[in-house]
Motif scaffolding. Sequence first.
Motif, PDB file in Angstrom:
ATOM      1  N   ARG A 164       0.959  -1.418   0.328  1.00 12.01           N
ATOM      2  CA  ARG A 164      -0.233   0.102  -0.427  1.00 12.01           C
ATOM      3  C   ARG A 164       0.912   0.921   0.283  1.00 12.01           C
ATOM      4  NH1 ARG A 164      -2.864  -3.624   3.549  1.00 12.01           N
ATOM      5  NH2 ARG A 164      -4.926  -3.999   2.324  1.00 12.01           N
ATOM      6  N   ASP A 165       2.144   1.374   0.891  1.00 10.22           N
ATOM      7  CA  ASP A 165       2.774   2.337   0.715  1.00 10.22           C
ATOM      8  C   ASP A 165       4.088   2.009   0.613  1.00 10.22           C
ATOM      9  OD1 ASP A 165       4.428   4.221   1.453  1.00 10.22           O
ATOM     10  OD2 ASP A 165       3.821   5.286   2.936  1.00 10.22           O
ATOM     11  N   ALA A 166       4.436   1.880  -0.881  1.00  7.45           N
ATOM     12  CA  ALA A 166       5.269   0.569  -1.703  1.00  7.45           C
ATOM     13  C   ALA A 166       6.733   1.551  -1.098  1.00  7.45           C
ATOM     14  CB  ALA A 166       5.315   0.934  -2.987  1.00  7.45           C
ATOM     15  N   HIS A 167       6.863   2.880  -1.324  1.00  9.81           N
ATOM     16  CA  HIS A 167       8.419   3.882  -0.714  1.00  9.81           C
ATOM     17  C   HIS A 167       8.539   3.225   1.107  1.00  9.81           C
ATOM     18  CE1 HIS A 167       7.671   6.143  -4.328  1.00  9.81           C
ATOM     19  NE2 HIS A 167       7.028   6.489  -4.581  1.00  9.81           N
ATOM     20  N   ALA A 168       7.699   3.668   1.527  1.00  9.75           N
ATOM     21  CA  ALA A 168       8.072   2.897   2.801  1.00  9.75           C
ATOM     22  C   ALA A 168       8.096   1.996   2.839  1.00  9.75           C
ATOM     23  CB  ALA A 168       6.964   3.027   3.554  1.00  9.75           C
ATOM     24  N   ALA A 169       8.148   1.201   1.945  1.00  7.36           N
ATOM     25  CA  ALA A 169       8.095  -0.711   1.836  1.00  7.36           C
ATOM     26  C   ALA A 169       9.771  -0.347   1.436  1.00  7.36           C
ATOM     27  CB  ALA A 169       7.379  -1.106   0.960  1.00  7.36           C
ATOM     28  N   ILE A 170      10.054   0.438   0.203  1.00 10.36           N
ATOM     29  CA  ILE A 170      11.618  -0.023  -0.207  1.00 10.36           C
ATOM     30  C   ILE A 170      12.420   0.427   0.604  1.00 10.36           C
ATOM     31  CG2 ILE A 170      13.390   1.658  -1.279  1.00 10.36           C
ATOM     32  CD1 ILE A 170      10.329   1.803  -3.679  1.00 10.36           C
ATOM     33  N   ASP A 171      12.401   1.689   1.726  1.00 12.16           N
ATOM     34  CA  ASP A 171      12.843   2.466   2.696  1.00 12.16           C
ATOM     35  C   ASP A 171      13.111   1.425   3.483  1.00 12.16           C
ATOM     36  OD1 ASP A 171      13.622   4.645   1.291  1.00 12.16           O
ATOM     37  OD2 ASP A 171      12.076   5.730   2.618  1.00 12.16           O
ATOM     38  N   TRP A 172      12.355   0.611   4.113  1.00 11.13           N
ATOM     39  CA  TRP A 172      12.074  -0.733   5.173  1.00 11.13           C
ATOM     40  C   TRP A 172      13.258  -1.687   4.752  1.00 11.13           C
ATOM     41  CZ3 TRP A 172      10.581  -5.240   6.294  1.00 11.13           C
ATOM     42  CH2 TRP A 172      10.708  -5.849   7.639  1.00 11.13           C
ATOM     43  N   LEU A 173      12.683  -2.149   3.934  1.00 15.68           N
ATOM     44  CA  LEU A 173      13.710  -3.385   3.141  1.00 15.68           C
ATOM     45  C   LEU A 173      15.006  -3.056   3.331  1.00 15.68           C
ATOM     46  CD1 LEU A 173      10.813  -4.257   0.168  1.00 15.68           C
ATOM     47  CD2 LEU A 173      11.447  -5.979   2.677  1.00 15.68           C
ATOM     48  N   ILE A 174      15.526  -1.942   2.622  1.00 16.40           N
ATOM     49  CA  ILE A 174      16.237  -1.690   3.047  1.00 16.40           C
ATOM     50  C   ILE A 174      17.166  -1.543   4.479  1.00 16.40           C
ATOM     51  CG2 ILE A 174      18.870   0.884   2.329  1.00 16.40           C
ATOM     52  CD1 ILE A 174      17.043   1.132  -0.345  1.00 16.40           C
ATOM     53  N   ARG A 175      16.402  -0.924   4.824  1.00 15.51           N
ATOM     54  CA  ARG A 175      17.315  -0.959   6.564  1.00 15.51           C
ATOM     55  C   ARG A 175      17.255  -2.362   7.381  1.00 15.51           C
ATOM     56  NH1 ARG A 175      13.123   2.718   7.115  1.00 15.51           N
ATOM     57  NH2 ARG A 175      11.662   1.540   8.660  1.00 15.51           N
TER      58      ARG A 175
ATOM     59  N   VAL B  80      13.635   2.617  -9.475  1.00 17.99           N
ATOM     60  CA  VAL B  80      12.250   2.797  -8.931  1.00 17.99           C
ATOM     61  C   VAL B  80      11.469   3.664  -9.967  1.00 17.99           C
ATOM     62  CG1 VAL B  80      10.464   4.110  -7.167  1.00 17.99           C
ATOM     63  CG2 VAL B  80      12.777   2.581  -6.171  1.00 17.99           C
ATOM     64  N   TYR B  81      10.458   3.576 -10.379  1.00 12.66           N
ATOM     65  CA  TYR B  81       9.477   4.049 -11.196  1.00 12.66           C
ATOM     66  C   TYR B  81       8.328   4.781 -10.753  1.00 12.66           C
ATOM     67  CZ  TYR B  81      13.143   2.076 -14.358  1.00 12.66           C
ATOM     68  OH  TYR B  81      14.174   1.484 -14.809  1.00 12.66           O
ATOM     69  N   THR B  82       8.187   5.649 -10.856  1.00 11.66           N
ATOM     70  CA  THR B  82       6.835   6.305  -9.886  1.00 11.66           C
ATOM     71  C   THR B  82       5.676   6.658 -11.085  1.00 11.66           C
ATOM     72  OG1 THR B  82       7.752   8.363  -9.967  1.00 11.66           O
ATOM     73  CG2 THR B  82       7.782   6.402  -8.106  1.00 11.66           C
TER      74      THR B  82
ATOM     75  N   THR C  51       2.056   6.751  -6.881  1.00 13.83           N
ATOM     76  CA  THR C  51       2.311   5.864  -5.931  1.00 13.83           C
ATOM     77  C   THR C  51       3.396   4.763  -7.022  1.00 13.83           C
ATOM     78  OG1 THR C  51       1.119   4.780  -7.806  1.00 13.83           O
ATOM     79  CG2 THR C  51       0.029   5.598  -5.688  1.00 13.83           C
ATOM     80  N   VAL C  52       4.029   3.754  -6.965  1.00 15.93           N
ATOM     81  CA  VAL C  52       5.410   3.273  -7.423  1.00 15.93           C
ATOM     82  C   VAL C  52       4.785   1.777  -8.651  1.00 15.93           C
ATOM     83  CG1 VAL C  52       7.252   1.721  -7.543  1.00 15.93           C
ATOM     84  CG2 VAL C  52       6.893   3.315  -5.357  1.00 15.93           C
TER      85      VAL C  52
ATOM     86  N   LEU D  59       8.825  -4.564  -6.422  1.00 17.32           N
ATOM     87  CA  LEU D  59       7.896  -4.289  -5.800  1.00 17.32           C
ATOM     88  C   LEU D  59       6.969  -3.082  -7.088  1.00 17.32           C
ATOM     89  CD1 LEU D  59       8.089  -1.599  -3.588  1.00 17.32           C
ATOM     90  CD2 LEU D  59       9.558  -3.358  -3.260  1.00 17.32           C
ATOM     91  N   GLY D  60       6.109  -3.380  -6.242  1.00 13.86           N
ATOM     92  CA  GLY D  60       5.223  -1.946  -6.688  1.00 13.86           C
ATOM     93  C   GLY D  60       4.107  -1.452  -5.527  1.00 13.86           C
ATOM     94  N   SER D  61       2.971  -0.449  -6.045  1.00  9.96           N
ATOM     95  CA  SER D  61       2.071  -0.214  -5.450  1.00  9.96           C
ATOM     96  C   SER D  61       0.664  -0.954  -4.912  1.00  9.96           C
ATOM     97  CB  SER D  61       1.710   1.087  -5.642  1.00  9.96           C
ATOM     98  OG  SER D  61       2.880   1.841  -5.175  1.00  9.96           O
ATOM     99  N   VAL D  62       0.189  -1.398  -4.185  1.00  8.09           N
ATOM    100  CA  VAL D  62      -1.520  -1.948  -4.214  1.00  8.09           C
ATOM    101  C   VAL D  62      -2.467  -1.643  -5.538  1.00  8.09           C
ATOM    102  CG1 VAL D  62      -3.478  -2.604  -3.068  1.00  8.09           C
ATOM    103  CG2 VAL D  62      -1.417  -3.414  -2.327  1.00  8.09           C
TER     104      VAL D  62
END
Length: 143
Positions: A16-27, A36-38, A43-44, A59-62
Amino acid sequence: MTTPTRSTAIPSVRYRDAHAAIDWLIRAFGFQKNAVYTNADNTVAHAQLTLGEGGMVMLGSVDGASEYGKLMVQPDEIGLRETTGIYLLVPDADATYSAAKNAGAEMVLDIRDMDYGGRSFTCRDLEGHLWSIGTYDPWHHEA
């Protein structure tokens, strides 16, 4: 110069929040942004994250409106169950466990030594997707 081995099977996940997911998966797991293509609404549309020499997740946005998006559901829509799993091969499961825990991962199977070799744990990410992480290398095991 040698070309790194590339996986021919690449998991794809929707958030749902792909940008937050990207940051989280990195951390949490040590992924790196590859692309990353928006969309116009930020949305991603499509993202590629790499891990190590040949690992990648897309990955992508829902998107419940697209033809493919209509085929997908999120874990919280089906009782936090999954029909598939993602396994990450890492050099140090304990270090990744600590990073994932510090990033807020919900540990569902605690870190342990596996009967078939390696050390592993399973957790949920920030939107409930299951990830198994371990040192067992299926490409280099003895049968």
